[in-house]
Design a protein around this motif. Structure first.
Motif, PDB file in Angstrom:
ATOM      1  N   LEU A   1     -32.517 -50.343  38.316  1.00  0.00           N
ATOM      2  CA  LEU A   1     -32.516 -50.614  36.879  1.00  0.00           C
ATOM      3  C   LEU A   1     -32.387 -49.309  36.087  1.00  0.00           C
ATOM      4  CD1 LEU A   1     -35.233 -53.396  36.433  1.00  0.00           C
ATOM      5  CD2 LEU A   1     -32.794 -53.576  35.927  1.00  0.00           C
ATOM      6  N   LYS A   2     -33.100 -48.264  36.526  1.00  0.00           N
ATOM      7  CA  LYS A   2     -33.018 -46.966  35.850  1.00  0.00           C
ATOM      8  C   LYS A   2     -31.596 -46.419  35.927  1.00  0.00           C
ATOM      9  CE  LYS A   2     -36.403 -44.883  38.021  1.00  0.00           C
ATOM     10  NZ  LYS A   2     -37.375 -43.844  38.439  1.00  0.00           N
ATOM     11  N   ARG A   3     -31.012 -46.479  37.104  1.00  0.00           N
ATOM     12  CA  ARG A   3     -29.641 -45.981  37.264  1.00  0.00           C
ATOM     13  C   ARG A   3     -28.674 -46.747  36.367  1.00  0.00           C
ATOM     14  NH1 ARG A   3     -31.419 -45.806  42.725  1.00  0.00           N
ATOM     15  NH2 ARG A   3     -31.466 -43.672  43.548  1.00  0.00           N
ATOM     16  N   SER A   4     -28.825 -48.052  36.352  1.00  0.00           N
ATOM     17  CA  SER A   4     -27.911 -48.887  35.562  1.00  0.00           C
ATOM     18  C   SER A   4     -28.076 -48.633  34.073  1.00  0.00           C
ATOM     19  CB  SER A   4     -28.160 -50.372  35.868  1.00  0.00           C
ATOM     20  OG  SER A   4     -27.932 -50.648  37.230  1.00  0.00           O
ATOM     21  N   LEU A   5     -29.329 -48.515  33.613  1.00  0.00           N
ATOM     22  CA  LEU A   5     -29.563 -48.262  32.195  1.00  0.00           C
ATOM     23  C   LEU A   5     -29.084 -46.871  31.809  1.00  0.00           C
ATOM     24  CD1 LEU A   5     -30.607 -49.038  29.452  1.00  0.00           C
ATOM     25  CD2 LEU A   5     -32.929 -48.422  30.173  1.00  0.00           C
ATOM     26  N   LEU A   6     -29.337 -45.878  32.666  1.00  0.00           N
ATOM     27  CA  LEU A   6     -28.866 -44.523  32.378  1.00  0.00           C
ATOM     28  C   LEU A   6     -27.349 -44.485  32.306  1.00  0.00           C
ATOM     29  CD1 LEU A   6     -29.244 -41.518  31.932  1.00  0.00           C
ATOM     30  CD2 LEU A   6     -29.460 -41.226  34.406  1.00  0.00           C
ATOM     31  N   LEU A   7     -26.681 -45.172  33.208  1.00  0.00           N
ATOM     32  CA  LEU A   7     -25.218 -45.208  33.180  1.00  0.00           C
ATOM     33  C   LEU A   7     -24.733 -45.871  31.893  1.00  0.00           C
ATOM     34  CD1 LEU A   7     -22.574 -44.610  34.630  1.00  0.00           C
ATOM     35  CD2 LEU A   7     -22.763 -46.835  35.761  1.00  0.00           C
ATOM     36  N   TYR A   8     -25.416 -46.933  31.480  1.00  0.00           N
ATOM     37  CA  TYR A   8     -25.052 -47.604  30.221  1.00  0.00           C
ATOM     38  C   TYR A   8     -25.223 -46.648  29.040  1.00  0.00           C
ATOM     39  CZ  TYR A   8     -25.133 -50.909  26.330  1.00  0.00           C
ATOM     40  OH  TYR A   8     -24.870 -51.559  25.150  1.00  0.00           O
ATOM     41  N   ILE A   9     -26.319 -45.873  29.029  1.00  0.00           N
ATOM     42  CA  ILE A   9     -26.538 -44.889  27.961  1.00  0.00           C
ATOM     43  C   ILE A   9     -25.415 -43.847  27.949  1.00  0.00           C
ATOM     44  CG2 ILE A   9     -28.046 -43.018  27.168  1.00  0.00           C
ATOM     45  CD1 ILE A   9     -30.425 -44.686  28.198  1.00  0.00           C
ATOM     46  N   LEU A  10     -25.053 -43.369  29.122  1.00  0.00           N
ATOM     47  CA  LEU A  10     -23.975 -42.374  29.217  1.00  0.00           C
ATOM     48  C   LEU A  10     -22.662 -42.931  28.672  1.00  0.00           C
ATOM     49  CD1 LEU A  10     -24.676 -40.859  32.764  1.00  0.00           C
ATOM     50  CD2 LEU A  10     -24.947 -39.697  30.569  1.00  0.00           C
ATOM     51  N   LEU A  11     -22.377 -44.183  28.998  1.00  0.00           N
ATOM     52  CA  LEU A  11     -21.134 -44.790  28.533  1.00  0.00           C
ATOM     53  C   LEU A  11     -21.152 -45.019  27.024  1.00  0.00           C
ATOM     54  CD1 LEU A  11     -20.485 -47.325  31.428  1.00  0.00           C
ATOM     55  CD2 LEU A  11     -19.273 -45.191  30.975  1.00  0.00           C
ATOM     56  N   ARG A  12     -22.319 -45.403  26.475  1.00  0.00           N
ATOM     57  CA  ARG A  12     -22.427 -45.577  25.032  1.00  0.00           C
ATOM     58  C   ARG A  12     -22.286 -44.232  24.310  1.00  0.00           C
ATOM     59  NH1 ARG A  12     -21.117 -49.388  22.446  1.00  0.00           N
ATOM     60  NH2 ARG A  12     -22.808 -49.553  20.917  1.00  0.00           N
ATOM     61  N   LEU A  13     -22.878 -43.183  24.883  1.00  0.00           N
ATOM     62  CA  LEU A  13     -22.735 -41.850  24.290  1.00  0.00           C
ATOM     63  C   LEU A  13     -21.299 -41.361  24.393  1.00  0.00           C
ATOM     64  CD1 LEU A  13     -26.004 -40.110  25.562  1.00  0.00           C
ATOM     65  CD2 LEU A  13     -25.452 -40.729  23.198  1.00  0.00           C
ATOM     66  N   ASP A  14     -20.665 -41.627  25.515  1.00  0.00           N
ATOM     67  CA  ASP A  14     -19.275 -41.222  25.704  1.00  0.00           C
ATOM     68  C   ASP A  14     -18.386 -41.915  24.675  1.00  0.00           C
ATOM     69  OD1 ASP A  14     -17.736 -39.477  27.525  1.00  0.00           O
ATOM     70  OD2 ASP A  14     -16.590 -41.303  27.927  1.00  0.00           O
ATOM     71  N   GLN A  15     -18.720 -43.150  24.374  1.00  0.00           N
ATOM     72  CA  GLN A  15     -17.979 -43.908  23.366  1.00  0.00           C
ATOM     73  C   GLN A  15     -18.204 -43.331  21.970  1.00  0.00           C
ATOM     74  OE1 GLN A  15     -19.223 -48.044  22.802  1.00  0.00           O
ATOM     75  NE2 GLN A  15     -17.087 -48.686  22.943  1.00  0.00           N
ATOM     76  N   ALA A  16     -19.424 -42.861  21.713  1.00  0.00           N
ATOM     77  CA  ALA A  16     -19.759 -42.309  20.395  1.00  0.00           C
ATOM     78  C   ALA A  16     -19.215 -40.901  20.189  1.00  0.00           C
ATOM     79  CB  ALA A  16     -21.283 -42.290  20.214  1.00  0.00           C
ATOM     80  N   TYR A  17     -18.931 -40.245  21.282  1.00  0.00           N
ATOM     81  CA  TYR A  17     -18.511 -38.853  21.231  1.00  0.00           C
ATOM     82  C   TYR A  17     -17.073 -38.736  20.740  1.00  0.00           C
ATOM     83  CZ  TYR A  17     -17.812 -34.033  22.928  1.00  0.00           C
ATOM     84  OH  TYR A  17     -17.546 -32.695  23.035  1.00  0.00           O
ATOM     85  N   SER A  18     -16.807 -37.734  19.908  1.00  0.00           N
ATOM     86  CA  SER A  18     -15.449 -37.478  19.434  1.00  0.00           C
ATOM     87  C   SER A  18     -14.929 -36.223  20.114  1.00  0.00           C
ATOM     88  CB  SER A  18     -15.433 -37.280  17.915  1.00  0.00           C
ATOM     89  OG  SER A  18     -15.873 -38.450  17.270  1.00  0.00           O
ATOM     90  N   PRO A  19     -14.098 -36.360  21.130  1.00  0.00           N
ATOM     91  CA  PRO A  19     -13.590 -35.175  21.840  1.00  0.00           C
ATOM     92  C   PRO A  19     -12.581 -34.402  20.995  1.00  0.00           C
ATOM     93  CG  PRO A  19     -12.557 -37.149  22.694  1.00  0.00           C
ATOM     94  CD  PRO A  19     -13.599 -37.601  21.700  1.00  0.00           C
ATOM     95  N   LYS A  20     -12.064 -33.327  21.540  1.00  0.00           N
ATOM     96  CA  LYS A  20     -11.171 -32.457  20.790  1.00  0.00           C
ATOM     97  C   LYS A  20      -9.837 -33.124  20.455  1.00  0.00           C
ATOM     98  CE  LYS A  20     -12.913 -27.956  22.242  1.00  0.00           C
ATOM     99  NZ  LYS A  20     -12.640 -26.740  23.010  1.00  0.00           N
TER     100      LYS A  20
END
Length: 286
Positions: A152-171
């Motif tokens: 569950l921790k791994r899955s939730l952490l991966l979900y957080i990473l994907l949500r942050l990646d979505q929020a991130y504005s790359p160069k």
């Protein structure tokens, strides 16, 4: 010869799980008030700031702290922080193999924009994003208290990473992952592996099966600089990482980076940085 201290996950974890840590930032700082700076990690680290003052530095670039700012840092980067007052927020550490049993593709996390060397993994969340991510971090901390919640921790952490990646504005926002972007990512990856030995664009163009002119034009379009500058920047970053080590001589740094002699390295460094290695070192040791 000495090295920049490498902090292992187990040395900064006061929890039972030595591969993963999620906690409130103020609790973490009280439990790790003797950290040595600057240092490297052999694990990934994310910090979300909710309040506090000061700054933090990643690979010699300083960032003033502000509410909603998050940084995502991969293994090997040189890191320090200069906090003032009461710091609040969240911190997550996880080791390189944390998702090994969950993901078929081992490099999946490294390929996220958050941890890509093409971008800076430091950005500020919008208010609605901050609320969502804070709630998710709180859930992660609760799960971390449960002894049998590893998947569950791994899955939730991966979900957080994907949500942050979505929020991130790359160069280069809005551009699809086309051939040229893949070429740039492969170029950056090759530089990370070979910058000590290969210093010229033509060497990398040959490995990428393109012409030096084509590599230059793609770098100019996507990164705003020529291929040679991308290579020089990576060499300079490693040079700076080594120059802050008190027991490394300038000659040893030059040798490590495969320069023929100390004078050539000094000329190279001054041309790019505007100061000699000795001058840079004195500024860092003030």
């Amino acid at each position: 010869m000495g090295k920049i201290p490498v902090l292992e996950q187990c040395t900064v974890s006061y929890k039972e799980d030595k591969h993963f840590l999620a906690d409130r930032l103020d609790v973490y700082l009280r439990s790790n008030n003797n950290l040595i700076f600057p240092h490297r990690h052999n694990f990934y680290q994310m910090v979300l700031f909710l309040s506090g003052e000061g700054s933090h530095e990643i690979d010699f670039k300083q960032y003033p702290i502000e509410k909603g700012q998050i940084y995502c840092m991969g293994p090997g980067q040189v890191h320090s922080w200069m906090f003032k007052g009461n710091m609040t927020g969240f911190i997550v550490n996880f080791d390189i193999d944390y998702f090994k049993s969950l993901l078929i593709q081992p490099s999946y996390v490294d390929n996220l924009n958050l941890f890509s060397s093409l971008n800076e993994g430091v950005f500020v969340l919008e208010d609605y994003q901050l609320q969502e991510i804070s709630n998710l971090f709180n859930q992660l901390i609760v799960l971390n208290l449960e002894q049998t919640a590893n998947d569950l921790k791994r899955s939730l952490l991966l979900y957080i990473l994907l949500r942050l990646d979505q929020a991130y504005s790359p160069k280069f926002p809005g551009q699809s992952v086309d051939y040229h972007l893949v070429l740039i990512k492969n170029f950056i990856s090759l530089i990370d592996e070979n910058f000590r030995e290969l210093h010229l664009p033509k060497d990398y163009a040959e490995l990428l099966f393109v012409t030096p002119n084509h590599l230059n034009s793609v770098c100019k379009e996507y990164l705003g600089m020529q291929a040679g500058e991308v290579i020089r920047n990576r060499i300079m970053l490693e040079a700076k990482r080594l120059l802050i080590l008190p027991d490394w001589t300038i000659s040893q740094v030059a040798y490590e980076l495969n320069f023929n002699d100390n004078s050539y390295f000094t000329k190279f460094f001054k041309k790019v940085e505007g100061k000699t290695p000795e001058e840079f070192r004195k500024l860092q040791w003030k």
